[in-house]
Write a protein that holds these residues in place. Sequence first.
Motif, short mmCIF file in Angstrom:
data_model
loop_
_atom_site.label_atom_id
_atom_site.label_comp_id
_atom_site.label_asym_id
_atom_site.label_seq_id
_atom_site.Cartn_x
_atom_site.Cartn_y
_atom_site.Cartn_z
N SER A 1 -29.25 -93.81 -47.19
CA SER A 1 -29.81 -92.75 -46.34
C SER A 1 -28.89 -92.43 -45.17
CB SER A 1 -31.19 -93.16 -45.80
OG SER A 1 -32.05 -93.39 -46.88
N ARG B 1 -28.01 -102.99 -52.16
CA ARG B 1 -29.02 -103.99 -52.56
C ARG B 1 -29.68 -103.75 -53.91
NH1 ARG B 1 -31.44 -100.23 -49.47
NH2 ARG B 1 -33.53 -99.53 -50.04
N ASP C 1 -26.34 -88.45 -55.06
CA ASP C 1 -27.02 -89.66 -54.62
C ASP C 1 -27.05 -90.61 -55.81
OD1 ASP C 1 -28.73 -91.67 -53.93
OD2 ASP C 1 -30.46 -90.38 -53.49
N THR D 1 -26.14 -97.51 -52.29
CA THR D 1 -26.57 -98.63 -51.47
C THR D 1 -26.17 -99.93 -52.16
OG1 THR D 1 -28.49 -99.18 -50.09
CG2 THR D 1 -28.86 -99.16 -52.45
C1 LIG Z 1 -32.55 -92.42 -55.40
C2 LIG Z 1 -32.53 -93.07 -54.04
N1 LIG Z 1 -31.78 -92.51 -53.08
C3 LIG Z 1 -31.69 -93.04 -51.85
C4 LIG Z 1 -32.39 -94.17 -51.53
C5 LIG Z 1 -32.29 -94.71 -50.13
O1 LIG Z 1 -31.51 -95.86 -50.09
P1 LIG Z 1 -31.41 -96.67 -48.71
O2 LIG Z 1 -32.75 -97.32 -48.50
O3 LIG Z 1 -30.30 -97.62 -48.92
O4 LIG Z 1 -31.15 -95.70 -47.64
C6 LIG Z 1 -33.20 -94.80 -52.48
C7 LIG Z 1 -33.96 -96.01 -52.16
O5 LIG Z 1 -34.85 -96.42 -52.85
C8 LIG Z 1 -33.26 -94.22 -53.79
O6 LIG Z 1 -34.00 -94.78 -54.75
#
Ligand SMILES: Cc1ncc(COP(=O)(O)O)c(C=O)c1O
Length: 434
Positions: free
Chosen positions: A120, A248, A223, A246
């Motif tokens: 995010s 994790r 994304d 991300t």
């Molecule tokens: C498709 C998608 N985009 C973005 C995110 C956001 O990731 P972060 O929590 O690392 O910001 C998520 C989190 O579940 C996600 O599933």
Amino acid sequence: MDSISEANTPTSDADASHAASSTGAPVTLVGATVDRTVDVVLERERTAGAMLSRHLNAAGSALPSLHVVETVVAHLRLEESMGGYEAAALARPRVEAVYDAAAELIGAHRDEIALIDSASSGLRVVLDALRLRAGARIIATRATYVSHALHLMTLSREEGVVLDIVPTGADQRTDLAELERMLQSGPPAVVTVAHVPTSSGIVEPVIEIGALVAQYDGFFVLDATQSVGHLAIDVREVGCDVLVTTGRKFLRAPRGTGFVYVRSSAIARLLPTAPDVRAAHWTELSDWDVDGTARRFETWEASIAGRLGLGAALEEVLERGIAPTEAWLTAVGRRVRAALAAVPGVRVAEPVDTPSAIVTFVVDGIASADVVARLAQQNVRVVSVPATHGQWDLGTRGIPAVVRASLHVYNDENDIAALLEHVTVIAGEVAERA
Ligand SMILES: Cc1ncc(COP(=O)(O)O)c(C=O)c1O
């Protein structure tokens, strides 16, 4: 279906399946034969949490390997012994190697990588750098992640940016003809796409989308939060200008880690709105130079231990190979969907043959959150994704919430059998009461 004994003590499974541990040999998975491209037993041995629960929540935050955890802890111990800055100086070559590993995994150059703390944050700083104002246009896909969608809607409401949502086809993926029609009908747009969403297991046709966006001079933000570490991605093939992910989830890295890719030709166009000391050099009283690489989006302060953990996780994916990982995870996802679809009272929420390890479903007559709670009592860990996490997707489909099971290389046949057995029991009980 095989009965599950000792569902709360998964450690008992390891020995039983050790004989079939090597890769290459076919294996029977929920009644079908698939090629074993991943050594699941080895992955379980390397993963402490795999012995403690049936963890089917890689799409939330996957189980890290022992090596990742040890890497993080070792750096924290170094910081304890000499101080954070001194430890960071010692670790510097290993942190630099993280850029190489991230670039290698997605087919990029290390100067196109910025290390960040979450997907995010990455999406936010990149979108802000585009400085979209009234008259600009964003085209977003329906499966856009909640935090990103909220940002897009804020830009639309407060700045007058035009925001269009592309309809989906019968397969729930972006309708390419509709996307092309939208791209044709106005000025070049920023197109943002979730490769694999949070609210379902579908996989967007990102190569086709990339070709269309390029044809109409758009700017493509991908994304890839749920796909990096899960599916093979080559940014040159996809043609995205930006990719965000991300740590994790499918990378199995520590929380608070992630990375952004910015195509080299797009870096100069993207000036951070709030450059950090890490991103710029303050050269004169009122002048500064912004870093010429993607690192212009980084901040000075960061968890060095987390970054080293991310590096360890990336090395593990590279060592295992993303192609065999994808082959295994997609085969497992398909088998689990097919088996769930055969359970009376269960509706799988994306096409059964979808090539991903994220499986969403509902059980008729019982709220998804209650299914999750019932499964947790059996030590089967899944989550409920509510429509508030994806109004354009779940809201449009009229689904208040789905149960999401997401698998990784450490999940074995017993984990899958436990999920299927307990979902069958829950669905059966609900049907009996009705
Ligand atoms: C498709 C998608 N985009 C973005 C995110 C956001 O990731 P972060 O929590 O690392 O910001 C998520 C989190 O579940 C996600 O599933």
